[in-house]
Write a protein that holds these residues in place. Structure first.
Motif, mmCIF file in Angstrom:
data_model
loop_
_atom_site.group_PDB
_atom_site.id
_atom_site.type_symbol
_atom_site.label_atom_id
_atom_site.label_comp_id
_atom_site.label_asym_id
_atom_site.label_seq_id
_atom_site.Cartn_x
_atom_site.Cartn_y
_atom_site.Cartn_z
ATOM 1 N N SER A 103 59.697 59.256 61.794
ATOM 2 C CA SER A 103 59.133 58.089 62.472
ATOM 3 C C SER A 103 60.221 57.042 62.724
ATOM 4 O O SER A 103 60.630 56.326 61.813
ATOM 5 N N GLY A 104 60.675 56.988 63.973
ATOM 6 C CA GLY A 104 61.640 55.952 64.321
ATOM 7 C C GLY A 104 61.012 54.577 64.354
ATOM 8 O O GLY A 104 61.692 53.575 64.154
ATOM 9 N N SER A 105 59.707 54.533 64.591
ATOM 10 C CA SER A 105 59.041 53.233 64.673
ATOM 11 C C SER A 105 59.041 52.532 63.316
ATOM 12 O O SER A 105 59.139 51.304 63.249
ATOM 13 N N PHE A 106 58.939 53.308 62.213
ATOM 14 C CA PHE A 106 58.951 52.665 60.901
ATOM 15 C C PHE A 106 60.320 52.053 60.619
ATOM 16 O O PHE A 106 60.407 50.968 60.016
ATOM 17 N N TYR A 107 61.379 52.727 61.039
ATOM 18 C CA TYR A 107 62.722 52.153 60.896
ATOM 19 C C TYR A 107 62.839 50.859 61.694
ATOM 20 O O TYR A 107 63.408 49.867 61.231
ATOM 21 N N SER A 108 62.265 50.852 62.892
ATOM 22 C CA SER A 108 62.293 49.643 63.714
ATOM 23 C C SER A 108 61.545 48.507 63.034
ATOM 24 O O SER A 108 61.999 47.360 63.028
ATOM 25 N N VAL A 109 60.403 48.824 62.439
ATOM 26 C CA VAL A 109 59.626 47.800 61.745
ATOM 27 C C VAL A 109 60.398 47.254 60.548
ATOM 28 O O VAL A 109 60.387 46.046 60.271
ATOM 29 N N LEU A 110 61.102 48.120 59.819
ATOM 30 C CA LEU A 110 61.914 47.672 58.696
ATOM 31 C C LEU A 110 63.009 46.705 59.163
ATOM 32 O O LEU A 110 63.289 45.690 58.513
ATOM 33 N N THR A 111 63.635 47.017 60.290
ATOM 34 C CA THR A 111 64.689 46.155 60.828
ATOM 35 C C THR A 111 64.137 44.782 61.204
ATOM 36 O O THR A 111 64.735 43.749 60.878
ATOM 37 N N VAL A 112 62.998 44.784 61.892
ATOM 38 C CA VAL A 112 62.375 43.518 62.271
ATOM 39 C C VAL A 112 61.959 42.727 61.032
ATOM 40 O O VAL A 112 62.111 41.497 60.972
ATOM 41 N N THR A 113 61.451 43.426 60.026
ATOM 42 C CA THR A 113 61.042 42.766 58.782
ATOM 43 C C THR A 113 62.223 42.073 58.114
ATOM 44 O O THR A 113 62.111 40.945 57.620
ATOM 45 N N THR A 114 63.383 42.729 58.095
ATOM 46 C CA THR A 114 64.573 42.144 57.497
ATOM 47 C C THR A 114 65.005 40.885 58.243
ATOM 48 O O THR A 114 65.334 39.862 57.635
ATOM 49 N N ALA A 115 65.010 40.960 59.570
ATOM 50 C CA ALA A 115 65.399 39.792 60.363
ATOM 51 C C ALA A 115 64.411 38.642 60.160
ATOM 52 O O ALA A 115 64.808 37.476 60.049
ATOM 53 N N PHE A 116 63.135 38.972 60.095
ATOM 54 C CA PHE A 116 62.126 37.933 59.884
ATOM 55 C C PHE A 116 62.273 37.304 58.507
ATOM 56 O O PHE A 116 62.100 36.095 58.336
ATOM 57 N N GLY A 117 62.605 38.115 57.511
ATOM 58 C CA GLY A 117 62.847 37.565 56.188
ATOM 59 C C GLY A 117 64.007 36.590 56.180
ATOM 60 O O GLY A 117 63.951 35.543 55.518
ATOM 61 N N GLY A 118 65.067 36.918 56.914
ATOM 62 C CA GLY A 118 66.185 35.989 57.027
ATOM 63 C C GLY A 118 65.791 34.691 57.690
ATOM 64 O O GLY A 118 66.225 33.598 57.285
#
Length: 419
Positions: A267-282
């Motif tokens: 699932s590439g979409s889950f990797y994308s969600v993880l990336t967005v989550t990290t940026a949002f956390g920052g």
């Protein structure tokens, strides 16, 4: 009155934040397109890795060599000059790609632009640090730097998303052209920052009306005596503690793809969600620090230990909602520590050494990013994800626990309380 004792108008702060946002969006837009184009041309992951490393390592080496020049000259003028280099590099990439030159020439151009980007980023951080220290009051400067870090993360998120859309619909040269335009707009923002008129100056202590004798007595009784500070020891400690949090984030990013595959295989979409989550956390970390919801002092005291505990949990769970929540909170905690280190880099050294210390600190952080990324890849490949997460957790916990025993902690926390 020294330049550091004055503030500038809110417009100046707004344009400076615009500079951070535009530059970050341009950098991410260009980086995504550049690595994608490199793989398209070579189908060789080693070449892709070398091009990516070129965006960090030259800045570490040449930054240290040029550190004595970081405090020379007019910061605003030099900031404009270095951004002209970024604009020229993006424009050159667009022209080289559009001209359809051979793969060797294009890869060479990619490497040259990445090397120049690495050095310019290092110098830009020094020039921005000097400008903020000279033209903004300490309280405003601390909050401005926290907001700038948050907006940089938002800019990176937008730039990364825009690059994906452009690559799907056009070609890499359109990404480079848009990046060049964004760098040009960031140049305009720098010019507007320097043109903004000074605001009301802070009143120096010598200009204040004399207090009544009784009031002076009370003030002396209520004012705590500051612990004697060791400036050299304080700056060394800032350099040392820039290593764990600066290195932890790239460590996590390196393992994010295998983590996503283990949680949601294929699932590439889950990797994308993880990336967005990290940026949002920052982004949340920057907002929490700038609004005072999260204090810099508390961040120094608990962030690394808390980050270690959160990272250890990655080794114990593969439930997607739990992984996303852990990633969000870990990004908030660790990015907050990075931001506090950036603020202290601006406030700790003497005013005439801000640029030099900024270059040294960024070189240390850049070395940590490269080293932790390589360590994460090796551990994940040789020993598995669980071991890799536990190693990072132990490193963060050791740094976090050791913080409570260092003698310079009180003076650094005093600097952190300025915000």
């Amino acid at each position: 009155m020294s330049p550091a004792s004055q503030t500038r108008s809110p417009t100046a702060g707004t344009w400076l934040l615009s500079f951070f946002f535009l530059g970050s969006a341009a950098e991410m837009l260009q980086a995504v397109a550049l690595l994608w184009a490199t793989y398209e041309l070579t189908h060789n992951a080693v070449v892709v890795g070398a091009i990516g490393a070129a965006a960090h390592l030259p800045g570490v080496v040449l930054g240290l060599a040029l550190r004595k020049k970081a405090d020379a000259g007019q910061a605003a003028r030099l900031l404009s000059l270095t951004n002209w280099v970024l604009f020229a590099g993006s424009s050159a990439l667009a022209l080289v790609w559009a001209a359809g030159l051979g793969p060797g020439v294009i890869i060479g151009a990619f490497a040259a632009v990445q090397c120049s980007l690495s050095v310019v980023k290092t110098l830009n951080k020094a020039y921005v640090g000097r400008f903020v220290r000279q033209h903004f009051a300490p309280t405003h400067a601390v909050r401005l730097l926290a907001r700038s870090s948050a907006l940089s993360l938002v800019g990176a998120l937008i730039g990364g998303g825009a690059s994906g859309l452009l690559l799907d619909t056009t070609a890499a040269d359109s990404c480079f052209a848009v990046a060049a335009l964004l760098y040009l707009l960031s140049l305009v923002a720098v010019r507007l920052v320097t043109a903004a008129p000074p605001a009301v100056r802070e009143v120096p202590d010598s200009a204040s009306p004399p207090a009544a004798p009784a009031a002076r007595t009370v003030a002396r009784a209520e004012t705590p005596r500051a612990a004697p500070a060791d400036p050299a020891g304080r700056t060394r400690l800032i350099l040392l503690y820039s290593i764990p949090s600066s290195g932890a984030l790239p460590f996590i990013s390196t393992l994010m793809v295998p983590l996503a595959q283990s949680v949601a295989p294929g699932s590439g979409s889950f990797y994308s969600v993880l990336t967005v989550t990290t940026a949002f956390g920052g982004f949340l970390a920057g907002m929490a620090l700038s609004r005072g919801t999260l204090s810099a002092e508390r961040t120094l005291n608990i962030a690394l230990v808390a980050g270690g505990a959160l990272v250890a949990c990655f080794a114990a769970t593969r439930w997607p909602p739990a992984v996303l929540l852990l990633m969000l909170v870990a990004a908030v905690v660790l990015t907050a520590h990075v931001m506090v280190m950036q603020v202290l880099t601006n406030q700790a050294p003497p005013a005439d050494q801000v640029g030099r210390f900024s270059v040294v600190r960024n070189s240390v952080a850049g070395s940590a990013k490269a080293g932790f990324s390589l360590l994460a890849g090796w551990l994940g490949e040789a020993w598995g994800l669980g071991t890799a997460w536990l190693v990072l957790a132990v490193v963060l916990a050791l740094f976090g626990c050791a913080w409570w025993s260092v003698k310079e902690r009180s003076s650094i926390e005093e600097l952190a309380r300025v915000g």
